[in-house]
Design an enzyme around this catalytic site. Structure first.
Site, PDB file in Angstrom:
ATOM      1  CG  HIS A 140      24.011   3.681 -30.243  1.00  0.00           C
ATOM      2  ND1 HIS A 140      23.024   4.252 -29.485  1.00  0.00           N
ATOM      3  CD2 HIS A 140      24.949   4.655 -30.432  1.00  0.00           C
ATOM      4  CE1 HIS A 140      23.341   5.516 -29.222  1.00  0.00           C
ATOM      5  NE2 HIS A 140      24.515   5.776 -29.785  1.00  0.00           N
ATOM      6  CD  GLU A 190      28.198   4.749 -33.417  1.00  0.00           C
ATOM      7  OE1 GLU A 190      27.071   4.239 -33.632  1.00  0.00           O
ATOM      8  OE2 GLU A 190      28.352   5.978 -33.254  1.00  0.00           O
ATOM      9  CB  THR A 198       5.852  14.510 -50.772  1.00  0.00           C
ATOM     10  OG1 THR A 198       5.294  15.829 -50.683  1.00  0.00           O
ATOM     11  CG2 THR A 198       6.459  14.136 -49.430  1.00  0.00           C
TER      12      THR A 198
END
Length: 655
Positions: free
Chosen positions: A460, A457, A237
């Site tokens: 999903h 997939e 960060t």
């Protein structure tokens, strides 16, 4: 800065070479003396019989018996030329009074008997007995072996010192600080202009910079600047970058060292290095001392300590605490440190008077990510179509180091494709590589397995498409990437700081979509849902045991229970209740995912077949196939991805 370091290395190298030359000169000088003494012409060695013959010829001037072992024979000057071996040898000798012949006798008594017999024959012979020592050979016999062992010892010590503290370091300097000093000869060129997305943190540390530049402004009013500033935040960060920017802005000496550099296998080394670091800092005041990853030595004392053992890390921490108490704030020495584990630091280190101020540096939000992208895009030749705002939307939760990695990866991809500038499709490919891993183009997958992956997939995608609180879908693919990743669906999480119960439940349901689709279509399940199960299990335990989102367990939080497996803050009955509620919650959401997929089973088949044909679908493709998402979302990111894929490259076509 690199040139300065090179100059220092060259100077130290010259210094080492000069010392080596000095030692070599001494050795060569001594050996040379010995060689000169031994290589000069030596007398011709003869036998006793030849000696008696020369005596009978009347050519012997005098005889010297040296050390009762060697007999030196000197001829008369007028007789030298009659002996050819003596006249030639005499021209080479450097001695002022050389012996012409030498005889080695085994016993001086035997030689005395020969001399006595020669006297009886009438020859005038009076040997002179003398004792001599070759001091050069004696010295060299002691000095050369000693120098040899000293040279080996110095070599080993330099190697040991080099392994402990860098090339050329000495074993005697092991207690010296390893901190890198940036001063007038090696300045820190980073300023606050190079740090983006940390506006609040920069405002906090600007006070430190102002104090270093104008200390009287604060001391005249009786104010005291904080002794220590602790930068806390996740990895990548910008904690270290911010500390360097402070030093660059203040234009003062900057000592940089890692917490692990204090840790050593030798007892007392860590504390010695701490003392030496603060000694150097006081000499360079005003200055900044920065310790990166301070949790390496600042861990709370008593944790994991062996009973009766001597913990070197704790001794180092104790010395650090003493040194931070020892310097006053008006000296201009400011301590800065960075860590991503503030929870394990010792309380004595965190108290006022040591690290008075803690500055939290969190992952950047949307606007901060845009600013970070603007900083990194300055060094890259990008297309005019590239918008930092779009890239910021595509990277939720990314830290500054992640953004720098994506920019660099995009530039490498564009260079690999022989482009003159980086385009949006390169950033899209770089993002896929960072998230999912390297694309496995040559990975062979059986048609049946590929069909299972496609429906997984698609499950999903369908659940995420029709659930209100699920994150918006931006891409779904069955292209294998990384290790064990056979496909993935990419979503765009919202910039949220709190999460409600219905949001958590929708995310669990969406994650169950893959396994639910396999169960509905094939009436079987596979190992492909392992990562999904891991995610939903963590989310469910978080809801029940941490966030208080379960009615039976109640409004309690057992945060950190996994860190202490031996002292759990609840009874066995509560543990059983938590496990039961987690299973009930997961089973409920699994059934909910199955019901949702049965409702939209037609759309599931359409999406799976499209994935088998195209392998990659973005949000706009999904909208064309099964209709628009019933919940409002922003289309900026999906439009950018669609635009990037309108002109497929060779790599994207092979996917």
């Amino acid at each position: 800065m690199a040139d300065n370091n090179d100059n220092k290395d060259k100077k130290s190298e010259k210094k080492n070479l000069s010392s080596y030359w000095f030692y070599a000169f001494i050795i060569v000088f001594l050996v040379g003396i010995n060689m000169v003494m031994t290589l000069v012409s030596q007398p011709q060695e003869i036998t006793l019989n030849r000696f008696e013959e020369i005596v009978r010829n009347g050519d012997v001037d005098r005889v010297e018996v040296i050390n009762k072992r060697i007999v030196n024979i000197h001829l008369k000057p007028e007789a030298i030329n009659s002996y050819e071996d003596v006249s030639a040898n005499n021209k080479l000798t450097t001695s002022l009074d050389p012996a012409h012949y030498v005889v080695e006798i085994g016993s001086v008594e035997i030689f005395d008997d020969r001399v006595k017999s020669l006297r009886e024959e009438g020859y005038d012979l009076d040997p002179k007995y003398d004792t001599r020592e070759n001091w050069v050979s004696t010295i060299l016999s002691w000095v050369l072996p000693l120098l040899f062992f000293v040279a080996i010892w110095l070599f080993i010590m330099r190697r040991v010192g080099g392994g402990a503290g860098g090339p050329g370091a000495q074993i005697f300097n092991i207690g010296k600080s390893r901190a890198t000093l940036f001063d007038n000869s090696a300045k820190v060129n980073i300023t606050f202009q190079d740090v983006a997305g940390l506006d609040e943190a920069k405002e906090e540390v600007m006070e430190v910079v102002d104090f270093l530049k104008n200390p009287k402004k604060y001391t005249s009013l009786g104010g005291k600047i904080p002794k220590g500033v602790l930068l806390v935040g996740p990895p990548g960060t910008g904690k270290t970058l911010l500390a360097k920017a402070v030093a660059g802005e203040a234009n003062v000496p900057f000592f940089s060292i890692s917490g692990s550099d204090f840790v050593e296998m030798f007892v007392g080394v860590g504390a010695s290095r701490v003392r030496d670091l603060f000694k150097q800092a006081r000499e360079k005041a005003p200055c900044i001392v920065f310790i990166d990853e301070i949790d390496a030595i600042g861990r709370a004392r008593g944790r994991g300590a062996v009973q009766g053992g001597n913990d070197e890390r704790e001794n180092t921490l104790n010395q650090l605490l003493v040194e931070m108490d020892g310097f006053s704030t008006d000296k201009g020495v400011i301590m800065m440190a960075a860590t991503n584990r503030p929870d394990i630091l010792d309380s004595a280190l965190m108290r006022p008077g040591r690290f008075d101020r803690q500055i939290g540096i969190d992952r950047p939000d949307l606007n901060e990510r845009e600013a970070i992208f603007n900083v990194h895009l300055k060094n890259i030749k990008v297309s005019d179509k590239i918008k930092s705002s779009v890239l910021a939307e595509m990277t939720p939760g990314f830290a500054g180091a992640d953004i720098a990695n994506i920019c660099n990866e995009a530039a490498l991809v564009a260079a690999r494709r022989d482009k003159k500038e980086v385009e949006m499709e390169d950033f899209n490919y770089a993002l896929d590589r960072v998230i999912g891993g390297l694309e496995k183009k040559n990975k062979l997958i059986a048609p049946k397995e590929k069909e299972i992956i496609a429906y997984h997939e698609a499950g999903h995608a369908i659940c995420g498409w029709f659930l209100e609180h699920a994150s918006p879908l931006i891409k779904v693919t069955i292209v294998p990437r990384g290790i064990g990743t056979l496909g993935y669906a990419q979503y765009l999480p919202k910039e949220e700081y709190i999460t409600r119960t219905e949001q958590m439940l929708d995310r669990i349901c969406m994650t169950f979509g893959g396994r639910a689709a396999e169960k509905i279509i094939f009436d079987k399940i596979s190992t492909g849902a392992q990562n999904d199960l891991d995610q939903v299990t963590k989310m469910a335990y978080g809801m029940v045991a941490i966030y208080g989102m379960n009615n039976k367990v109640g409004n309690v939080s057992f945060y950190g229970m996994q860190q202490d497996q031996f002292n759990k803050p609840y009874s066995d009955d509560t543990a059983t209740l938590i496990d039961d509620e987690v299973r009930i919650l997961l089973e409920k959401e699994y059934k909910r995912a199955q019901e949702l997929l049965r409702k939209y089973e037609k759309e599931l088949h359409v999406l799976a077949k499209a994935l088998l044909e195209r392998e990659v679908l973005v949000k706009s493709d999904v909208a064309e196939l099964i209709g628009g998402r019933p919940w409002p979302t922003h289309d900026t990111v999906s439009e950018a991805i669609k635009e990037a894929q309108e002109e497929p490259t060779e790599e994207s076509e092979s996917a």
